[in-house]
Design a protein around this motif. Structure first.
Motif, PDB file in Angstrom:
ATOM      1  N   LYS A   1      21.441  51.063  31.261  1.00  0.00           N
ATOM      2  CA  LYS A   1      20.272  50.177  31.350  1.00  0.00           C
ATOM      3  C   LYS A   1      18.993  51.028  31.530  1.00  0.00           C
ATOM      4  CE  LYS A   1      19.393  45.635  33.212  1.00  0.00           C
ATOM      5  NZ  LYS A   1      18.314  45.681  34.176  1.00  0.00           N
ATOM      6  N   GLN A   2      19.142  52.019  32.387  1.00  0.00           N
ATOM      7  CA  GLN A   2      18.007  52.904  32.647  1.00  0.00           C
ATOM      8  C   GLN A   2      17.606  53.645  31.358  1.00  0.00           C
ATOM      9  OE1 GLN A   2      19.020  55.291  36.042  1.00  0.00           O
ATOM     10  NE2 GLN A   2      17.172  56.499  35.882  1.00  0.00           N
TER      11      GLN A   2
ATOM     12  N   GLU B   1      18.109  52.659  28.307  1.00  0.00           N
ATOM     13  CA  GLU B   1      17.467  51.693  27.394  1.00  0.00           C
ATOM     14  C   GLU B   1      16.001  51.488  27.752  1.00  0.00           C
ATOM     15  OE1 GLU B   1      19.618  47.960  27.394  1.00  0.00           O
ATOM     16  OE2 GLU B   1      21.438  49.071  26.857  1.00  0.00           O
ATOM     17  N   THR B   2      15.726  51.439  29.063  1.00  0.00           N
ATOM     18  CA  THR B   2      14.327  51.270  29.496  1.00  0.00           C
ATOM     19  C   THR B   2      13.482  52.444  28.997  1.00  0.00           C
ATOM     20  OG1 THR B   2      15.233  50.361  31.521  1.00  0.00           O
ATOM     21  CG2 THR B   2      12.881  50.855  31.549  1.00  0.00           C
ATOM     22  N   TYR B   3      14.018  53.640  29.131  1.00  0.00           N
ATOM     23  CA  TYR B   3      13.262  54.822  28.703  1.00  0.00           C
ATOM     24  C   TYR B   3      13.061  54.819  27.188  1.00  0.00           C
ATOM     25  CZ  TYR B   3      14.426  56.665  33.366  1.00  0.00           C
ATOM     26  OH  TYR B   3      14.560  56.844  34.715  1.00  0.00           O
TER      27      TYR B   3
ATOM     28  N   SER C   1      13.046  52.207  25.142  1.00  0.00           N
ATOM     29  CA  SER C   1      12.087  51.194  24.662  1.00  0.00           C
ATOM     30  C   SER C   1      10.665  51.488  25.125  1.00  0.00           C
ATOM     31  CB  SER C   1      12.521  49.763  24.999  1.00  0.00           C
ATOM     32  OG  SER C   1      12.940  49.694  26.298  1.00  0.00           O
ATOM     33  N   ALA C   2      10.515  52.239  26.217  1.00  0.00           N
ATOM     34  CA  ALA C   2       9.159  52.619  26.639  1.00  0.00           C
ATOM     35  C   ALA C   2       8.556  53.644  25.679  1.00  0.00           C
ATOM     36  CB  ALA C   2       9.200  53.189  28.046  1.00  0.00           C
TER      37      ALA C   2
ATOM     38  N   GLN D   1      22.525  56.741  22.858  1.00  0.00           N
ATOM     39  CA  GLN D   1      21.361  56.293  22.100  1.00  0.00           C
ATOM     40  C   GLN D   1      21.051  57.386  21.080  1.00  0.00           C
ATOM     41  OE1 GLN D   1      18.058  57.741  22.253  1.00  0.00           O
ATOM     42  NE2 GLN D   1      18.994  59.392  23.428  1.00  0.00           N
TER      43      GLN D   1
ATOM     44  N   PRO E   1       9.815  53.832  39.655  1.00  0.00           N
ATOM     45  CA  PRO E   1      10.097  53.599  38.233  1.00  0.00           C
ATOM     46  C   PRO E   1       8.880  53.092  37.437  1.00  0.00           C
ATOM     47  CG  PRO E   1      11.843  52.675  39.606  1.00  0.00           C
ATOM     48  CD  PRO E   1      10.762  53.129  40.532  1.00  0.00           C
ATOM     49  N   GLU E   2       7.938  52.411  38.123  1.00  0.00           N
ATOM     50  CA  GLU E   2       6.741  51.883  37.415  1.00  0.00           C
ATOM     51  C   GLU E   2       5.870  53.004  36.851  1.00  0.00           C
ATOM     52  OE1 GLU E   2       6.782  51.228  41.109  1.00  0.00           O
ATOM     53  OE2 GLU E   2       8.575  50.187  40.398  1.00  0.00           O
TER      54      GLU E   2
ATOM     55  N   LEU F   1       6.583  55.192  34.884  1.00  0.00           N
ATOM     56  CA  LEU F   1       6.836  55.414  33.458  1.00  0.00           C
ATOM     57  C   LEU F   1       5.783  54.712  32.604  1.00  0.00           C
ATOM     58  CD1 LEU F   1       8.723  56.652  31.340  1.00  0.00           C
ATOM     59  CD2 LEU F   1       9.974  54.498  31.331  1.00  0.00           C
ATOM     60  N   ASP F   2       5.561  53.434  32.889  1.00  0.00           N
ATOM     61  CA  ASP F   2       4.591  52.682  32.085  1.00  0.00           C
ATOM     62  C   ASP F   2       3.192  53.274  32.194  1.00  0.00           C
ATOM     63  OD1 ASP F   2       6.359  51.007  30.996  1.00  0.00           O
ATOM     64  OD2 ASP F   2       6.065  49.367  32.434  1.00  0.00           O
TER      65      ASP F   2
END
Ligand code: 1GP
Length: 253
Positions: free
Chosen positions: A34-35, A37-39, A41-42, A69, A232-233, A235-236
């Protein structure tokens, strides 16, 4: 296209990139996909896997998880010649050129050479420079080397120039994981002005502002590890900065 060529092309195009460093000892393996995937898609540009001291058994599992991935290259950031796994795309073959520990300048490379040769990994010869960052870091302790003082740009420049003349292909200026102070922008820009290799900067990048300062000073890749584990925020925030710097109107050095 080879990974090194892609990195060089990004540099030529003045495209700033973000690498996320995953430390096998710190990553929570249960939620790893999941982590990842977050990276993905970011829009992270590169995954680095490793650390100067890996005490658990997650290194291989983490590399394999990341390779599930296909979009983002996975590169090993080895702490020693034990950290080799052919499932990754490449490996930073680090020569710790800021230090005078022969084992980390050439010794471990000799031992690892036949394994690396057969591994299929793309080898990325990297001049690794530790920069003093406020307190001793794991890497300075484990490597038994003295970092370059943070206010000695001339030493950093001469070290980087020597690395380039020796044929290394990348430079990594690192304050060490969890550094209190990131590598000073003044030092990054001095290295940038005096060498033409792609420059990776990491250690203590814990905000969008610090990432921006490193990129504006001339870093091609900014690495985040610890900061992201804690917040984690982040990253954005950092991705937004990268995207803004990569817009044609704000293209930087
Ligand atoms: C450490 O440059 C990396 O070698 C990343 O550092 O964990 O402090 O982000 P941080």
């Amino acid at each position: 296209m080879k990974l090194l060529q892609k990195i060089e092309r990004k540099q030529e195009e003045k495209q700033k990139c973000l690498a996320v460093l995953l430390d096998p000892d710190k990553v929570e393996m249960t939620g790893i996909m999941k982590q990842v995937e977050t990276y993905v898609s970011a829009g992270v540009d590169l995954f680095l896997v490793g650390g100067s001291l890996i005490s658990g058994n997650n290194f291989y599992i983490l590399v394999e998880a990341l390779r599930r991935q296909k979009d983002i290259p996975v590169v090993i950031f080895p702490g020693s010649n034990l950290h080799i796994h052919s499932e990754a795309d490449g490996i930073l073959l680090l020569s710790l050129i800021s230090g005078r520990n022969p084992e980390l300048l050439i010794g471990q490379h000799v031992i690892a050479a036949p394994i690396l040769k057969n591994s299929g990994l793309e080898i990325l010869p990297t001049g690794y420079m530790l920069i003093e960052s406020g307190k001793p870091t794991t890497v300075s302790y484990i490597s038994n080397t003295q970092p370059i003082p943070a206010d000695k740009e001339d030493i950093a420049v001469c070290t980087a120039m020597a690395g380039e003349m020796l044929g290394l292909r990348l430079l990594y200026l690192d304050g060490g994981s969890g550094a209190i102070n990131p590598v000073p922008p003044k030092m990054i820009s001095a290295v940038r002005r005096n060498t033409s290799l792609p420059v990776i900067v990491g250690g203590g990048i814990t905000s969008g502002t610090k990432a921006e300062q490193a990129w504006l000073a001339g870093a091609d890749y900014v690495v985040i590890g610890n900061g992201l584990e804690k917040e984690p925020e982040l990253l954005d925030q950092i991705i937004k900065v990268r995207n803004r710097l990569n817009q044609p109107t704000t293209a930087v050095v």
